[in-house]
Design an enzyme around this catalytic site. Structure first.
Site, PDB file in Angstrom:
ATOM      1  CD  GLU A  87       8.452   1.524  10.639  1.00 20.13           C
ATOM      2  OE1 GLU A  87       7.890   2.604  10.877  1.00 20.13           O
ATOM      3  OE2 GLU A  87       8.181   0.477  11.237  1.00 20.13           O
ATOM      4  CG  HIS A 126       4.345   3.584   9.035  1.00 22.43           C
ATOM      5  ND1 HIS A 126       4.936   2.730   9.948  1.00 22.43           N
ATOM      6  CD2 HIS A 126       3.877   2.793   8.034  1.00 22.43           C
ATOM      7  CE1 HIS A 126       4.817   1.480   9.523  1.00 22.43           C
ATOM      8  NE2 HIS A 126       4.183   1.497   8.362  1.00 22.43           N
ATOM      9  CD  GLU A 153       5.468   5.492  12.507  1.00 24.82           C
ATOM     10  OE1 GLU A 153       6.437   5.223  11.778  1.00 24.82           O
ATOM     11  OE2 GLU A 153       4.842   4.629  13.156  1.00 24.82           O
ATOM     12  CD1 TRP A 211      -0.188  -1.007   3.394  1.00 24.10           C
ATOM     13  CD2 TRP A 211       0.057   1.220   3.280  1.00 24.10           C
ATOM     14  NE1 TRP A 211       0.362  -0.573   4.588  1.00 24.10           N
ATOM     15  CE2 TRP A 211       0.527   0.786   4.541  1.00 24.10           C
ATOM     16  CE3 TRP A 211       0.116   2.579   2.994  1.00 24.10           C
ATOM     17  CZ2 TRP A 211       1.044   1.649   5.515  1.00 24.10           C
ATOM     18  CZ3 TRP A 211       0.637   3.453   3.961  1.00 24.10           C
ATOM     19  CH2 TRP A 211       1.089   2.983   5.194  1.00 24.10           C
ATOM     20  CG  ASP A 271       3.183  -1.609   7.158  1.00 22.19           C
ATOM     21  OD1 ASP A 271       2.551  -2.502   6.578  1.00 22.19           O
ATOM     22  OD2 ASP A 271       3.639  -0.588   6.591  1.00 22.19           O
ATOM     23  CD  GLU A 272       4.820   0.520  13.123  1.00 22.57           C
ATOM     24  OE1 GLU A 272       5.919  -0.066  13.017  1.00 22.57           O
ATOM     25  OE2 GLU A 272       4.693   1.751  12.973  1.00 22.57           O
ATOM     26  CD  GLU A 282       9.048  -2.009  14.015  1.00 22.22           C
ATOM     27  OE1 GLU A 282       7.966  -1.398  13.968  1.00 22.22           O
ATOM     28  OE2 GLU A 282       9.945  -1.851  13.178  1.00 22.22           O
ATOM     29  CG  HIS A 294       8.125  -3.608  10.301  1.00 22.22           C
ATOM     30  ND1 HIS A 294       7.940  -2.255  10.171  1.00 22.22           N
ATOM     31  CD2 HIS A 294       8.030  -4.120   9.049  1.00 22.22           C
ATOM     32  CE1 HIS A 294       7.745  -1.961   8.887  1.00 22.22           C
ATOM     33  NE2 HIS A 294       7.783  -3.084   8.195  1.00 22.22           N
ATOM     34  CB  THR A 316       4.705   1.450  16.786  1.00 21.08           C
ATOM     35  OG1 THR A 316       5.460   0.322  16.369  1.00 21.08           O
ATOM     36  CG2 THR A 316       5.634   2.558  17.230  1.00 21.08           C
TER      37      THR A 316
HETATM   38 FE   LIG Z   1       7.877   0.501  13.222  1.00 16.51          FE
HETATM   39 FE   LIG Z   2       6.094   3.006  11.856  1.00 14.12          FE
END
Ligand SMILES: [Fe+2]
Ligand SMILES: [Fe+2]
Length: 315
Positions: free
Chosen positions: A101, A104, A66, A23, A186-187, A154, A190, A157
């Site tokens: 990242e 974000h 971020e 995305w 996403d976090e 991670e 990760h 977040t």
């Molecule tokens: Fe992150």
């Molecule tokens: Fe992030």
């Protein structure tokens, strides 16, 4: 680092997404090339009306955190075992992680800009300050400590973006809820990657990793924006107001900190790690007892209920 780095291509495939299908911020924002752009912006602004003062403040703080990505990338690039001049597997990981990242802050920033709720200049000043001030997360150049930190961070977040997603939905802001939701996922990916790196290291150097984990938890995991500040406000003061607001909203609390620590103990199966030196065994015992101790302290601490007037909030 060489041992874990050998399998890095597999890790990139497993924990990061291909650029072409990933995305992008534009997927979640009004398209400026369309006739309907201004109407979409109007709707977006209306949708943010019910977001509370603390909520907007927390979202601004999250965004600034971020946006300080240059600090995090340069920090990781400086780890022992990573050398930019001689690109190896680790530089590939760090660049690809950074590239994900980077979306974000970009997305949150554009959304906040369009919302009309934020004094953008004040927010940008804080962002510039935070990048200029850097951070000190207590890891040094040690990859073990850095991977403990990133695993924890991670997850933290993930929790906070997930909660801001839920609160946005409750306030009727579906678009923002989606935005925070995709960032949160996403976090989580990760976090899985960094946790896997730690697991692999635990296999080959259990004592070293255990001591690193103990050291990081003794120092406490500081948030990457701990040097956050506003114009005319003392360094670290803004951060505590931001973190109080996050506690009040339940976006990120002391209990979350404790639960993350607990989940890491379980995921890494710390209780059953053997083959440890005496110091390693003591570190393991310290870690296993830590959540209980932190819980007792947490029960005694109160969160200030007073709203703090952030310079970031316009309306
Ligand atoms: Fe992150
Ligand atoms: Fe992030």
């Amino acid at each position: 680092m060489r041992f874990v780095g050998e399998k890095i291509d597999a890790s990139i495939d497993a924990y990061l997404k291909p650029v072409e299908t990933n995305w992008q911020p534009a997927d979640f924002l009004p398209d400026t090339t369309r006739e309907t752009f201004l109407d979409e912006v109007k709707q977006l602004r209306e949708s943010t009306r019910e977001l509370s003062y603390d909520y907007v403040a927390v979202l601004v703080g999250d965004t600034i955190t971020e946006e300080a990505l240059p600090t995090y990338e340069s920090w990781l690039m400086d780890m022992e075992g990573v050398n930019q001049a001689e690109p190896n597997s680790w530089t590939r990981w760090i660049r690809s992680w950074t590239a994900e990242e980077n979306r974000h802050g970009d997305l949150l920033n554009k959304f906040l800009y369009l919302s009309g709720r934020v004094n953008m200049r004040a927010m940008e000043v804080s962002t510039q300050y935070l990048i200029a001030d850097g951070f000190d997360i207590g890891t040094g150049r040690d990859p073990y400590r850095n991977f403990i930190y990133t695993s924890f961070q991670e997850l933290a977040t993930n929790v906070s973006h997930r909660r801001t997603a839920t609160l946005a939905k409750q306030a009727g802001c579906v678009q923002l809820s989606k935005i925070c939701g995709v960032i949160a996922s996403d976090e989580l990916r990760h976090a899985k990657a960094y946790k896997a790196f730690v697991s692999q290291i635990l296999e080959v150097d259990p004592t070293g990793m255990m001591l690193a984990f103990e050291d990081m938890m003794r120092k406490k995991i500081v948030m990457p924006a701990h040097f956050l500040r506003e114009t005319g406000v003392k360094i670290s003061e803004t951060f505590s107001h931001f973190s109080d607001a996050a506690q009040r909203l339940g976006v990120y609390t002391t209990m979350d900190y404790i639960e993350i620590a607990e989940s890491l103990l379980v995921d890494w199966n710390i209780e059953s790690v053997n083959d440890l030196s005496d110091a390693g065994q003591r570190a393991r015992d310290y870690l296993m007892a830590l959540p209980g101790r932190l819980r007792r302290v947490a029960e005694r601490t109160k969160v200030p209920m007073l709203e703090y007037p952030f310079s970031w909030i316009a309306a």
